[in-house]
Design a protein around this motif. Structure first.
Motif, PDB file in Angstrom:
ATOM      1  N   THR A 150      47.105  20.726  43.838  1.00 45.34           N
ATOM      2  CA  THR A 150      46.854  19.350  44.304  1.00 45.34           C
ATOM      3  C   THR A 150      45.454  19.158  44.873  1.00 45.34           C
ATOM      4  O   THR A 150      45.104  18.043  45.241  1.00 45.34           O
ATOM      5  N   PHE A 151      44.640  20.210  44.934  1.00 45.67           N
ATOM      6  CA  PHE A 151      43.255  20.109  45.408  1.00 45.67           C
ATOM      7  C   PHE A 151      42.300  20.404  44.260  1.00 45.67           C
ATOM      8  O   PHE A 151      42.657  21.099  43.304  1.00 45.67           O
ATOM      9  N   ALA A 152      41.072  19.921  44.382  1.00 40.01           N
ATOM     10  CA  ALA A 152      40.027  20.258  43.421  1.00 40.01           C
ATOM     11  C   ALA A 152      39.737  21.759  43.519  1.00 40.01           C
ATOM     12  O   ALA A 152      40.080  22.403  44.509  1.00 40.01           O
ATOM     13  N   THR A 153      39.106  22.304  42.509  1.00 38.32           N
ATOM     14  CA  THR A 153      38.703  23.712  42.504  1.00 38.32           C
ATOM     15  C   THR A 153      37.262  23.805  42.996  1.00 38.32           C
ATOM     16  O   THR A 153      36.458  22.915  42.744  1.00 38.32           O
ATOM     17  N   ALA A 154      36.941  24.896  43.707  1.00 34.40           N
ATOM     18  CA  ALA A 154      35.571  25.087  44.200  1.00 34.40           C
ATOM     19  C   ALA A 154      35.109  26.521  43.931  1.00 34.40           C
ATOM     20  O   ALA A 154      35.896  27.460  44.042  1.00 34.40           O
ATOM     21  N   THR A 155      33.840  26.656  43.590  1.00 34.12           N
ATOM     22  CA  THR A 155      33.240  27.971  43.472  1.00 34.12           C
ATOM     23  C   THR A 155      32.664  28.324  44.838  1.00 34.12           C
ATOM     24  O   THR A 155      31.922  27.539  45.431  1.00 34.12           O
ATOM     25  N   VAL A 156      33.056  29.508  45.352  1.00 33.61           N
ATOM     26  CA  VAL A 156      32.623  29.930  46.697  1.00 33.61           C
ATOM     27  C   VAL A 156      32.015  31.320  46.646  1.00 33.61           C
ATOM     28  O   VAL A 156      32.413  32.152  45.832  1.00 33.61           O
ATOM     29  N   LYS A 157      31.024  31.542  47.491  1.00 33.29           N
ATOM     30  CA  LYS A 157      30.366  32.834  47.588  1.00 33.29           C
ATOM     31  C   LYS A 157      31.146  33.749  48.523  1.00 33.29           C
ATOM     32  O   LYS A 157      31.675  33.316  49.538  1.00 33.29           O
ATOM     33  N   ILE A 158      31.188  35.036  48.154  1.00 35.25           N
ATOM     34  CA  ILE A 158      31.880  36.046  48.959  1.00 35.25           C
ATOM     35  C   ILE A 158      30.884  36.657  49.926  1.00 35.25           C
ATOM     36  O   ILE A 158      29.769  37.003  49.548  1.00 35.25           O
ATOM     37  N   VAL A 209      39.683  33.028  40.902  1.00 32.96           N
ATOM     38  CA  VAL A 209      39.330  33.434  39.547  1.00 32.96           C
ATOM     39  C   VAL A 209      37.925  34.023  39.580  1.00 32.96           C
ATOM     40  O   VAL A 209      36.982  33.401  40.071  1.00 32.96           O
ATOM     41  N   ASP A 210      37.828  35.245  39.072  1.00 37.00           N
ATOM     42  CA  ASP A 210      36.546  35.921  38.889  1.00 37.00           C
ATOM     43  C   ASP A 210      36.166  35.681  37.438  1.00 37.00           C
ATOM     44  O   ASP A 210      36.675  36.344  36.539  1.00 37.00           O
ATOM     45  N   LYS A 211      35.313  34.678  37.205  1.00 29.55           N
ATOM     46  CA  LYS A 211      34.961  34.322  35.828  1.00 29.55           C
ATOM     47  C   LYS A 211      34.224  35.449  35.120  1.00 29.55           C
ATOM     48  O   LYS A 211      34.476  35.725  33.949  1.00 29.55           O
ATOM     49  N   ALA A 212      33.307  36.105  35.839  1.00 28.87           N
ATOM     50  CA  ALA A 212      32.548  37.183  35.217  1.00 28.87           C
ATOM     51  C   ALA A 212      33.468  38.332  34.817  1.00 28.87           C
ATOM     52  O   ALA A 212      33.339  38.906  33.737  1.00 28.87           O
ATOM     53  N   GLY A 213      34.409  38.685  35.688  1.00 28.07           N
ATOM     54  CA  GLY A 213      35.334  39.780  35.420  1.00 28.07           C
ATOM     55  C   GLY A 213      36.557  39.359  34.625  1.00 28.07           C
ATOM     56  O   GLY A 213      37.393  40.185  34.280  1.00 28.07           O
ATOM     57  N   LYS A 214      36.679  38.047  34.384  1.00 24.08           N
ATOM     58  CA  LYS A 214      37.794  37.488  33.621  1.00 24.08           C
ATOM     59  C   LYS A 214      39.145  37.896  34.199  1.00 24.08           C
ATOM     60  O   LYS A 214      40.045  38.370  33.495  1.00 24.08           O
ATOM     61  N   LYS A 215      39.280  37.689  35.538  1.00 24.18           N
ATOM     62  CA  LYS A 215      40.523  38.034  36.224  1.00 24.18           C
ATOM     63  C   LYS A 215      40.925  36.922  37.162  1.00 24.18           C
ATOM     64  O   LYS A 215      40.083  36.276  37.774  1.00 24.18           O
ATOM     65  N   ARG A 216      42.238  36.734  37.290  1.00 21.51           N
ATOM     66  CA  ARG A 216      42.802  35.797  38.269  1.00 21.51           C
ATOM     67  C   ARG A 216      43.512  36.631  39.332  1.00 21.51           C
ATOM     68  O   ARG A 216      44.219  37.579  39.021  1.00 21.51           O
ATOM     69  N   TYR A 217      43.325  36.235  40.593  1.00 20.44           N
ATOM     70  CA  TYR A 217      43.950  36.928  41.711  1.00 20.44           C
ATOM     71  C   TYR A 217      44.906  35.995  42.429  1.00 20.44           C
ATOM     72  O   TYR A 217      44.590  34.836  42.675  1.00 20.44           O
ATOM     73  N   TYR A 218      46.084  36.533  42.768  1.00 20.39           N
ATOM     74  CA  TYR A 218      47.109  35.779  43.477  1.00 20.39           C
ATOM     75  C   TYR A 218      47.205  36.254  44.920  1.00 20.39           C
ATOM     76  O   TYR A 218      46.814  37.386  45.239  1.00 20.39           O
ATOM     77  N   VAL A 219      47.769  35.419  45.784  1.00 17.86           N
ATOM     78  CA  VAL A 219      47.933  35.752  47.197  1.00 17.86           C
ATOM     79  C   VAL A 219      48.780  37.017  47.323  1.00 17.86           C
ATOM     80  O   VAL A 219      49.804  37.167  46.645  1.00 17.86           O
ATOM     81  N   LEU A 220      48.334  37.916  48.205  1.00 19.29           N
ATOM     82  CA  LEU A 220      49.067  39.155  48.446  1.00 19.29           C
ATOM     83  C   LEU A 220      50.389  38.890  49.154  1.00 19.29           C
ATOM     84  O   LEU A 220      50.558  37.868  49.813  1.00 19.29           O
ATOM     85  N   ARG A 221      51.308  39.841  49.046  1.00 20.90           N
ATOM     86  CA  ARG A 221      52.618  39.768  49.700  1.00 20.90           C
ATOM     87  C   ARG A 221      52.871  41.051  50.480  1.00 20.90           C
ATOM     88  O   ARG A 221      52.396  42.112  50.091  1.00 20.90           O
ATOM     89  N   ASP A 222      53.670  40.905  51.537  1.00 18.36           N
ATOM     90  CA  ASP A 222      54.052  42.094  52.291  1.00 18.36           C
ATOM     91  C   ASP A 222      55.262  42.745  51.626  1.00 18.36           C
ATOM     92  O   ASP A 222      55.710  42.305  50.559  1.00 18.36           O
ATOM     93  N   ALA A 260      40.735  42.200  46.696  1.00 19.39           N
ATOM     94  CA  ALA A 260      39.296  41.945  46.562  1.00 19.39           C
ATOM     95  C   ALA A 260      38.825  42.225  45.140  1.00 19.39           C
ATOM     96  O   ALA A 260      39.179  43.249  44.560  1.00 19.39           O
ATOM     97  N   PRO A 261      38.015  41.316  44.585  1.00 18.43           N
ATOM     98  CA  PRO A 261      37.395  41.594  43.280  1.00 18.43           C
ATOM     99  C   PRO A 261      36.400  42.754  43.433  1.00 18.43           C
ATOM    100  O   PRO A 261      36.054  43.140  44.557  1.00 18.43           O
ATOM    101  N   PRO A 262      35.896  43.287  42.350  1.00 22.11           N
ATOM    102  CA  PRO A 262      34.912  44.371  42.439  1.00 22.11           C
ATOM    103  C   PRO A 262      33.723  43.968  43.318  1.00 22.11           C
ATOM    104  O   PRO A 262      33.382  42.787  43.418  1.00 22.11           O
ATOM    105  N   SER A 263      33.093  44.943  43.935  1.00 26.68           N
ATOM    106  CA  SER A 263      31.972  44.669  44.844  1.00 26.68           C
ATOM    107  C   SER A 263      30.802  43.997  44.130  1.00 26.68           C
ATOM    108  O   SER A 263      29.960  43.373  44.780  1.00 26.68           O
ATOM    109  N   THR A 264      30.745  44.079  42.815  1.00 26.47           N
ATOM    110  CA  THR A 264      29.678  43.419  42.062  1.00 26.47           C
ATOM    111  C   THR A 264      29.924  41.918  41.910  1.00 26.47           C
ATOM    112  O   THR A 264      29.015  41.186  41.523  1.00 26.47           O
ATOM    113  N   THR A 265      31.134  41.465  42.208  1.00 30.79           N
ATOM    114  CA  THR A 265      31.458  40.038  42.127  1.00 30.79           C
ATOM    115  C   THR A 265      31.003  39.358  43.405  1.00 30.79           C
ATOM    116  O   THR A 265      31.417  39.729  44.494  1.00 30.79           O
ATOM    117  N   SER A 266      30.136  38.362  43.269  1.00 29.15           N
ATOM    118  CA  SER A 266      29.583  37.687  44.449  1.00 29.15           C
ATOM    119  C   SER A 266      30.146  36.289  44.668  1.00 29.15           C
ATOM    120  O   SER A 266      29.977  35.716  45.738  1.00 29.15           O
TER     121      SER A 266
END
Length: 176
Positions: free
Chosen positions: A166-174, A111-124, A152-158
């Motif tokens: 089943t896991f906690a959520t974490a904020t991670v740097k790109i 989730v890109d909170k600043a861009g207000k977008k959710r991204y899902y795993v890509l598929r072939d 990938a979120p926009p290059s301005t998203t860090s």
């Protein structure tokens, strides 16, 4: 060997049954298709940027969140069972998986909170996730390499929020 299989879309040779049975590859279970899609993932990650606690002693250590050429973002790490019993409740990790595609961690999201977008795993092109597959259980003490590729979120998203059911959520740097 492994890079070639994963480079072809995260699974075997087009058969959905192959990712489920890596058998004698590295560690019992799923290590053969769990390697990151590029050779940059080493066998022993050097840095832990986030640790997500899950159910029954399961943890997910995230080692990198990198922008890849072509507009992808790859999250890499390790699933670890620090509990005393085999963990078999991996169905939730699939998310809303398409029928017949097998066990995977395709339920992961960014989730890109600043861009207000959710991204899902890509598929072939055959609807297989570009992520770790074949994880039906994790034995006590077992460590399984983990990866998932996203648009990938926009290059301005860090930084983004990473979650896996089943896991906690974490904020991670790109990076990259």
């Amino acid at each position: 060997m492994v890079v070639t299989l994963v480079g072809c879309g995260g699974g075997g040779d087009g058969k959905s049954t192959e990712p489920r049975k890596p058998g004698t590859a590295q560690s019992q279970g799923t290590a053969s298709q769990s390697a990151a899609p590029s050779a940059s993932q080493s066998a022993e990650p050097t840095e832990v940027i986030a640790t997500l606690n899950g159910q029954a002693g399961m943890t997910l250590e995230i080692n990198s969140v990198r922008r890849d050429p072509g507009g992808f973002l790859t999250v890499s790490g390790q699933l670890k069972n620090t509990g005393s019993q085999s963990y078999k409740d991996t169905v939730a990790w699939r998310g809303i998986e398409l029928k017949g595609t097998g066990e995977s961690v395709a339920g992961a999201t960014l989730v890109d909170k600043a861009g207000k977008k959710r991204y899902y795993v890509l598929r072939d092109t055959e609807s297989r996730c570009l992520c770790t597959t074949g994880v039906s259980s994790v034995d006590a003490g077992q460590v399984i390499p983990f990866f998932a590729q996203f648009p990938a979120p926009p290059s301005t998203t860090s930084e983004v929020e990473f979650s896996l059911p089943t896991f906690a959520t974490a904020t991670v740097k790109i990076s990259g």
